[in-house]
Design a protein around this motif. Structure first.
Motif, PDB file in Angstrom:
ATOM      1  N   TYR A 199      37.564  63.505  44.452  1.00  0.00           N
ATOM      2  CA  TYR A 199      37.137  64.179  43.346  1.00  0.00           C
ATOM      3  C   TYR A 199      37.822  63.393  42.355  1.00  0.00           C
ATOM      4  O   TYR A 199      37.236  63.462  41.152  1.00  0.00           O
ATOM      5  CB  TYR A 199      37.523  65.559  43.289  1.00  0.00           C
ATOM      6  N   CYS A 200      38.711  62.351  42.509  1.00  0.00           N
ATOM      7  CA  CYS A 200      39.542  61.992  41.324  1.00  0.00           C
ATOM      8  C   CYS A 200      39.293  60.516  41.244  1.00  0.00           C
ATOM      9  O   CYS A 200      39.187  59.675  40.144  1.00  0.00           O
ATOM     10  CB  CYS A 200      40.957  62.527  41.309  1.00  0.00           C
ATOM     11  N   CYS A 222      37.293  58.037  38.733  1.00  0.00           N
ATOM     12  CA  CYS A 222      37.726  57.648  37.575  1.00  0.00           C
ATOM     13  C   CYS A 222      39.132  57.281  37.237  1.00  0.00           C
ATOM     14  O   CYS A 222      39.271  56.294  36.314  1.00  0.00           O
ATOM     15  CB  CYS A 222      37.491  58.882  36.762  1.00  0.00           C
ATOM     16  N   HIS A 223      39.998  58.018  38.318  1.00  0.00           N
ATOM     17  CA  HIS A 223      41.218  57.542  37.919  1.00  0.00           C
ATOM     18  C   HIS A 223      41.900  56.625  39.215  1.00  0.00           C
ATOM     19  O   HIS A 223      41.597  56.793  40.228  1.00  0.00           O
ATOM     20  CB  HIS A 223      42.168  58.695  38.059  1.00  0.00           C
ATOM     21  N   PHE A 265      33.350  58.687  28.063  1.00  0.00           N
ATOM     22  CA  PHE A 265      34.053  59.808  27.746  1.00  0.00           C
ATOM     23  C   PHE A 265      34.926  59.563  26.282  1.00  0.00           C
ATOM     24  O   PHE A 265      35.487  60.524  26.115  1.00  0.00           O
ATOM     25  CB  PHE A 265      35.281  59.719  28.706  1.00  0.00           C
ATOM     26  N   SER A 321      37.642  57.951  26.247  1.00  0.00           N
ATOM     27  CA  SER A 321      38.818  57.452  26.470  1.00  0.00           C
ATOM     28  C   SER A 321      38.852  57.248  27.895  1.00  0.00           C
ATOM     29  O   SER A 321      38.055  57.677  28.602  1.00  0.00           O
ATOM     30  CB  SER A 321      39.787  58.695  26.056  1.00  0.00           C
ATOM     31  N   GLN A 354      51.591  60.916  36.963  1.00  0.00           N
ATOM     32  CA  GLN A 354      51.049  61.953  36.245  1.00  0.00           C
ATOM     33  C   GLN A 354      52.027  63.066  36.529  1.00  0.00           C
ATOM     34  O   GLN A 354      52.589  64.086  35.694  1.00  0.00           O
ATOM     35  CB  GLN A 354      49.821  62.230  36.530  1.00  0.00           C
ATOM     36  N   ARG A 402      53.660  65.109  33.473  1.00  0.00           N
ATOM     37  CA  ARG A 402      53.291  66.533  33.166  1.00  0.00           C
ATOM     38  C   ARG A 402      54.208  67.663  33.794  1.00  0.00           C
ATOM     39  O   ARG A 402      54.149  68.790  33.548  1.00  0.00           O
ATOM     40  CB  ARG A 402      51.921  66.886  33.150  1.00  0.00           C
ATOM     41  N   LEU A 426      50.037  70.429  35.923  1.00  0.00           N
ATOM     42  CA  LEU A 426      48.738  70.032  36.596  1.00  0.00           C
ATOM     43  C   LEU A 426      48.055  71.335  37.378  1.00  0.00           C
ATOM     44  O   LEU A 426      46.848  71.384  37.178  1.00  0.00           O
ATOM     45  CB  LEU A 426      49.190  69.048  37.895  1.00  0.00           C
ATOM     46  N   PHE A 479      44.450  72.387  27.800  1.00  0.00           N
ATOM     47  CA  PHE A 479      44.356  71.031  27.189  1.00  0.00           C
ATOM     48  C   PHE A 479      42.943  71.398  26.370  1.00  0.00           C
ATOM     49  O   PHE A 479      41.902  70.675  26.747  1.00  0.00           O
ATOM     50  CB  PHE A 479      44.048  69.934  28.145  1.00  0.00           C
ATOM     51  N   VAL A 512      39.927  68.393  25.989  1.00  0.00           N
ATOM     52  CA  VAL A 512      40.164  67.370  26.920  1.00  0.00           C
ATOM     53  C   VAL A 512      38.943  66.648  27.265  1.00  0.00           C
ATOM     54  O   VAL A 512      37.683  67.311  27.134  1.00  0.00           O
ATOM     55  CB  VAL A 512      40.815  67.827  28.285  1.00  0.00           C
ATOM     56  N   ALA A 513      38.860  65.462  27.342  1.00  0.00           N
ATOM     57  CA  ALA A 513      37.747  64.326  27.416  1.00  0.00           C
ATOM     58  C   ALA A 513      37.118  64.326  28.974  1.00  0.00           C
ATOM     59  O   ALA A 513      36.054  63.999  29.069  1.00  0.00           O
ATOM     60  CB  ALA A 513      38.079  62.964  27.093  1.00  0.00           C
ATOM     61  N   MET A 514      38.113  65.142  29.824  1.00  0.00           N
ATOM     62  CA  MET A 514      37.585  65.041  31.298  1.00  0.00           C
ATOM     63  C   MET A 514      36.832  66.199  31.510  1.00  0.00           C
ATOM     64  O   MET A 514      36.868  67.338  31.093  1.00  0.00           O
ATOM     65  CB  MET A 514      38.866  65.062  32.150  1.00  0.00           C
ATOM     66  N   ILE A 536      35.496  68.598  36.796  1.00  0.00           N
ATOM     67  CA  ILE A 536      35.154  67.789  38.059  1.00  0.00           C
ATOM     68  C   ILE A 536      35.253  68.759  39.352  1.00  0.00           C
ATOM     69  O   ILE A 536      34.528  68.731  40.024  1.00  0.00           O
ATOM     70  CB  ILE A 536      36.349  66.871  38.203  1.00  0.00           C
TER      71      ILE A 536
HETATM   72  C1  HEC Z   1      34.073  61.570  35.466  1.00  0.00           C
HETATM   73  C2  HEC Z   1      35.654  61.025  35.228  1.00  0.00           C
HETATM   74  C3  HEC Z   1      36.927  61.789  35.508  1.00  0.00           C
HETATM   75  C4  HEC Z   1      37.090  62.406  36.919  1.00  0.00           C
HETATM   76  C5  HEC Z   1      36.154  62.238  38.250  1.00  0.00           C
HETATM   77  C6  HEC Z   1      38.298  63.003  36.758  1.00  0.00           C
HETATM   78  N1  HEC Z   1      39.008  62.768  35.468  1.00  0.00           N
HETATM   79 FE1  HEC Z   1      40.609  63.209  35.272  1.00  0.00          FE
HETATM   80  N2  HEC Z   1      40.397  62.426  33.236  1.00  0.00           N
HETATM   81  C7  HEC Z   1      39.356  61.820  32.776  1.00  0.00           C
HETATM   82  C8  HEC Z   1      39.375  61.255  31.469  1.00  0.00           C
HETATM   83  C9  HEC Z   1      38.126  60.536  30.637  1.00  0.00           C
HETATM   84  C10 HEC Z   1      40.736  61.739  31.129  1.00  0.00           C
HETATM   85  C11 HEC Z   1      41.190  61.594  29.537  1.00  0.00           C
HETATM   86  C12 HEC Z   1      40.996  62.864  28.740  1.00  0.00           C
HETATM   87  C13 HEC Z   1      41.500  62.951  27.444  1.00  0.00           C
HETATM   88  O1  HEC Z   1      42.025  61.926  27.207  1.00  0.00           O
HETATM   89  O2  HEC Z   1      41.127  63.608  26.694  1.00  0.00           O
HETATM   90  C14 HEC Z   1      41.208  62.624  32.088  1.00  0.00           C
HETATM   91  C15 HEC Z   1      42.462  62.930  32.178  1.00  0.00           C
HETATM   92  C16 HEC Z   1      43.272  63.551  33.062  1.00  0.00           C
HETATM   93  C17 HEC Z   1      44.412  64.309  33.067  1.00  0.00           C
HETATM   94  C18 HEC Z   1      45.503  64.405  31.807  1.00  0.00           C
HETATM   95  C19 HEC Z   1      46.249  63.283  31.637  1.00  0.00           C
HETATM   96  C20 HEC Z   1      47.152  63.815  30.427  1.00  0.00           C
HETATM   97  O3  HEC Z   1      48.185  64.213  30.761  1.00  0.00           O
HETATM   98  O4  HEC Z   1      46.545  63.669  29.413  1.00  0.00           O
HETATM   99  C21 HEC Z   1      44.731  64.658  34.402  1.00  0.00           C
HETATM  100  C22 HEC Z   1      45.999  65.158  35.075  1.00  0.00           C
HETATM  101  C23 HEC Z   1      43.606  64.375  35.296  1.00  0.00           C
HETATM  102  N3  HEC Z   1      42.781  63.567  34.463  1.00  0.00           N
HETATM  103  C24 HEC Z   1      43.531  64.864  36.501  1.00  0.00           C
HETATM  104  C25 HEC Z   1      42.473  64.590  37.434  1.00  0.00           C
HETATM  105  C26 HEC Z   1      42.186  65.011  38.702  1.00  0.00           C
HETATM  106  C27 HEC Z   1      43.439  65.626  39.542  1.00  0.00           C
HETATM  107  C28 HEC Z   1      40.942  64.721  39.126  1.00  0.00           C
HETATM  108  C29 HEC Z   1      40.320  65.032  40.338  1.00  0.00           C
HETATM  109  C30 HEC Z   1      40.320  66.349  40.831  1.00  0.00           C
HETATM  110  C31 HEC Z   1      40.376  63.988  38.068  1.00  0.00           C
HETATM  111  N4  HEC Z   1      41.289  64.035  37.034  1.00  0.00           N
HETATM  112  C32 HEC Z   1      38.943  63.546  37.888  1.00  0.00           C
HETATM  113  C33 HEC Z   1      38.075  61.661  33.469  1.00  0.00           C
HETATM  114  C34 HEC Z   1      37.901  61.935  34.967  1.00  0.00           C
END
Ligand code: HEC
Length: 223
Positions: free
Chosen positions: A54-55, A58-59, A111, A113, A121, A125, A130, A150, A153-155, A158
């Motif tokens: 799942y993560c 993108c990350h 997104f 960002s 992380q 945090r 989390l 949050f 949030v741009a995320m 998921i």
């Molecule tokens: C489709 C792309 C995508 C996926 C897949 C994704 N993320 Fe993200 N995530 C983002 C984006 C874009 C941001 C930046 C958000 C913002 O800056 O507002 C983000 C931000 C975050 C943050 C916040 C960071 C912070 O402190 O500002 C966390 C924690 C995080 N993601 C965890 C996860 C986890 C855990 C998963 C898997 C379950 C996941 N993400 C899957 C796109 C994604």
């Protein structure tokens, strides 16, 4: 003497105040406690799989190497590659870092960002943040998604599919596993560090027993 006492009392009061402020929470909603342990290897394995599924799209987790994670999670290096198979589109090696194949430019366009690296992380945090964050997404009637912890949030949400397919308690447990893996990733030596603590305490307990017996032996004839 009196001024010394006053100094000590003032600094204690200041410390209590600052701790209270730090814990008082400037978050929009209270954080919920993630009941997790990095000593639970099965939980770490489940968390790693959820992370890969799942993560990782993108990350990145660019400070964690596949074979290191595999070793700590009880997998062979090849199994590690298989579990993190998205790396390099299936062409991964055990020595690869756990990186994403998502291009930062594409991410920025999509997104607004770039998804941050998640290696540290959990340190940044905290695990409770989390755990609460990933369980605080909501879909409104009109279909818009928001996160109570949050806002803005741009995320995307998921884990929505997973959340809809599991009973709430199981979803919470899955998020716990995921956060547990992130906690491990933020400090891969943490399981060893905790185990070392128990060994040290055990050793000290043994030492106390031995020295006590020795003391009894030395003083036996002294009346
Ligand atoms: C489709 C792309 C995508 C996926 C897949 C994704 N993320 Fe993200 N995530 C983002 C984006 C874009 C941001 C930046 C958000 C913002 O800056 O507002 C983000 C931000 C975050 C943050 C916040 C960071 C912070 O402190 O500002 C966390 C924690 C995080 N993601 C965890 C996860 C986890 C855990 C998963 C898997 C379950 C996941 N993400 C899957 C796109 C994604």
């Amino acid at each position: 003497m009196k001024s010394m006492l006053k100094l000590v009392l003032t600094s204690v009061a200041l410390m209590v105040a600052s701790v209270a402020q730090a814990g008082g929470g400037s978050y929009p909603i209270p954080l919920e406690k993630a009941k997790i342990s990095v000593l639970d290897q099965a939980s770490l394995q489940r968390g790693a799989d959820l992370y890969a599924q799942y993560c990782m799209g993108c990350h990145s987790m660019k400070y964690l190497r596949v074979n290191r994670a595999a070793r700590d999670l009880g997998w062979s290096p090849e199994e590690g590659v298989a579990h993190f198979q998205h790396i390099r589109n299936g062409q991964g090696k055990p020595t690869d870092m756990i990186e994403t194949t998502l291009n930062p430019e594409t991410a920025k366009q999509a997104f607004g960002s770039v998804p941050p690296d998640l290696s540290l992380q959990a340190r940044l945090r905290g695990t409770d943040w989390l755990y609460t964050f990933l369980r605080s997404y909501e879909r409104a009637e009109d279909g818009t998604i928001s996160n109570k912890l949050f806002p803005g949030v741009a995320m995307p949400h998921i884990l929505e599919g997973l959340q809809n397919s599991l009973p709430p308690a199981e979803f919470d447990a899955a998020v716990g596993d995921l956060v547990n893996f992130m906690d491990y990733a933020a400090e891969p030596a943490k399981p060893q560090r905790l185990m070392m603590g128990w060994w040290v305490l055990g050793f000290l307990a043994l030492l106390i027993m031995l020295t006590y017996l020795l003391k009894k032996e030395f003083w036996r004839d002294v009346k």
